[in-house]
Design a protein around this motif. Structure first.
Motif, short mmCIF file in Angstrom:
data_model
loop_
_atom_site.label_atom_id
_atom_site.label_comp_id
_atom_site.label_asym_id
_atom_site.label_seq_id
_atom_site.Cartn_x
_atom_site.Cartn_y
_atom_site.Cartn_z
N ALA A 128 5.82 10.62 1.14
CA ALA A 128 5.04 9.87 2.14
C ALA A 128 5.38 8.39 2.09
O ALA A 128 5.49 7.73 3.12
N SER A 129 5.57 7.87 0.87
CA SER A 129 5.90 6.46 0.71
C SER A 129 7.27 6.15 1.31
O SER A 129 7.42 5.15 2.03
N ALA A 154 2.20 6.80 -6.78
CA ALA A 154 1.37 7.21 -7.92
C ALA A 154 0.76 8.60 -7.71
O ALA A 154 0.22 9.19 -8.64
N LEU A 155 0.86 9.14 -6.49
CA LEU A 155 0.27 10.44 -6.18
C LEU A 155 1.21 11.61 -6.47
O LEU A 155 0.89 12.75 -6.17
N VAL A 194 0.84 -1.21 0.00
CA VAL A 194 0.00 0.00 0.00
C VAL A 194 0.87 1.25 0.00
O VAL A 194 0.61 2.22 -0.73
N LEU A 195 1.93 1.24 0.81
CA LEU A 195 2.83 2.39 0.86
C LEU A 195 3.53 2.61 -0.48
O LEU A 195 3.74 3.76 -0.89
N LEU A 196 3.87 1.53 -1.16
CA LEU A 196 4.52 1.65 -2.47
C LEU A 196 3.59 2.28 -3.50
O LEU A 196 4.03 3.01 -4.39
#
Length: 269
Positions: free
Chosen positions: A226-227, A218-219, A212-214
């Motif tokens: 954040a990732s 895409a943002l 999910v963190l990875l």
């Protein structure tokens, strides 16, 4: 989540990633043990030797806390193997992952065998453009691996109970009263389930969060920051979780063996 590379041999499905990671885990544990005991020295022990001595003393403490050492010393190598194997297995999926993407079901083959997990995904969802297959992950993030480890403990402890403590072993199923027999039987299988699923749940949840963190990348730039921060914090915490779960599995193993080989009077003592 990515798919697992599953092929069929003789009608039996085999997860190639799990087989690969179990082999890697065994190799890593063997290399660590070999290096730690290669040049043993009393006057000037190396760092790996100190680590191995600490690990041995730690497992000795676990065993002594659950049963009499005269009986428990025979399980030292078992406990040491479990705690090292599970700890290494828990951490393998943290540093990186290896994923291959397939855009066509006709290309989903390896060793001349069809990767059924990929072809089935394309068949179920014709609009899917690509299917990712994860080759590198923690083997303990798979329920079949953790349940197999728990089954080893289950079979070993009951075998020891039947052969080493026969009278007390069968007697305890009818305690405190004979009609508790069904409950006591269910309790044994509950131990098997909880020991395996506890390990699986913790490690699998950690790998899900990492994926999910990875995806935050895409943002854009904010997502990348954040990732990166999330991965650093979570991977540091995951090392702690991996160590705790290796400890929990090992001490539960010794507790279950102790319950089978010691009599009721010894437990009270």
């Amino acid at each position: 989540m990515h798919k697992s590379p599953i092929i069929e041999l003789g009608g039996i499905p085999f997860d190639l990633s799990i087989i690969l990671m179990l082999i890697v885990t065994c190799i890593v544990v063997f290399v660590i043990a070999k290096l730690a005991t290669r040049n043993l020295s009393v006057e000037n022990p190396g760092k790996l030797q100190n680590f191995m001595e600490w690990a041995v003393e730690f497992v000795q403490g676990l065993i002594s806390s659950t049963m009499d050492w005269k009986k428990g010393k025979h399980f030292l190598s078992l406990g040491l193997t479990f705690i090292m194997f599970i700890f290494v297995a828990n951490l393998l999926g943290l540093p990186f992952g290896i994923v291959t993407d397939y855009h066509d079901a006709s290309h989903a083959h390896i060793f001349g065998k069809e990767i059924t997990s990929v072809t089935e995904e394309f068949a179920k969802h014709p609009d899917v453009e690509e299917v990712g297959v994860a080759w590198w992950k923690s083997p303990t993030a798979d329920a079949s691996v953790t349940m197999a480890l728990a089954l080893i403990v289950f079979l070993l402890s009951h075998f020891l109970g039947i052969t080493k403590n026969t009278k007390s072993y069968f007697k305890h199923y009818f305690q405190p009263y004979w009609f508790f027999f069904p409950i006591n039987v269910i309790e044994q299988f509950a131990k098997l389930l909880t020991q395996g699923m506890r390990l699986f749940g913790n490690i699998f949840a950690g790998e899900v969060l990492i994926s999910v963190l990875l995806k935050l990348t895409a943002l854009g730039a904010v997502g990348w920051v954040a990732s990166a921060l999330g991965l650093v914090v979570w991977q540091g915490f995951s090392i702690f979780v991996g160590a705790i779960q290796a400890f929990v599995f090992t001490i539960l193993t010794m507790v279950y063996i102790s319950q089978m080989i010691e009599t009721h009077d010894e437990h009270e003592h």
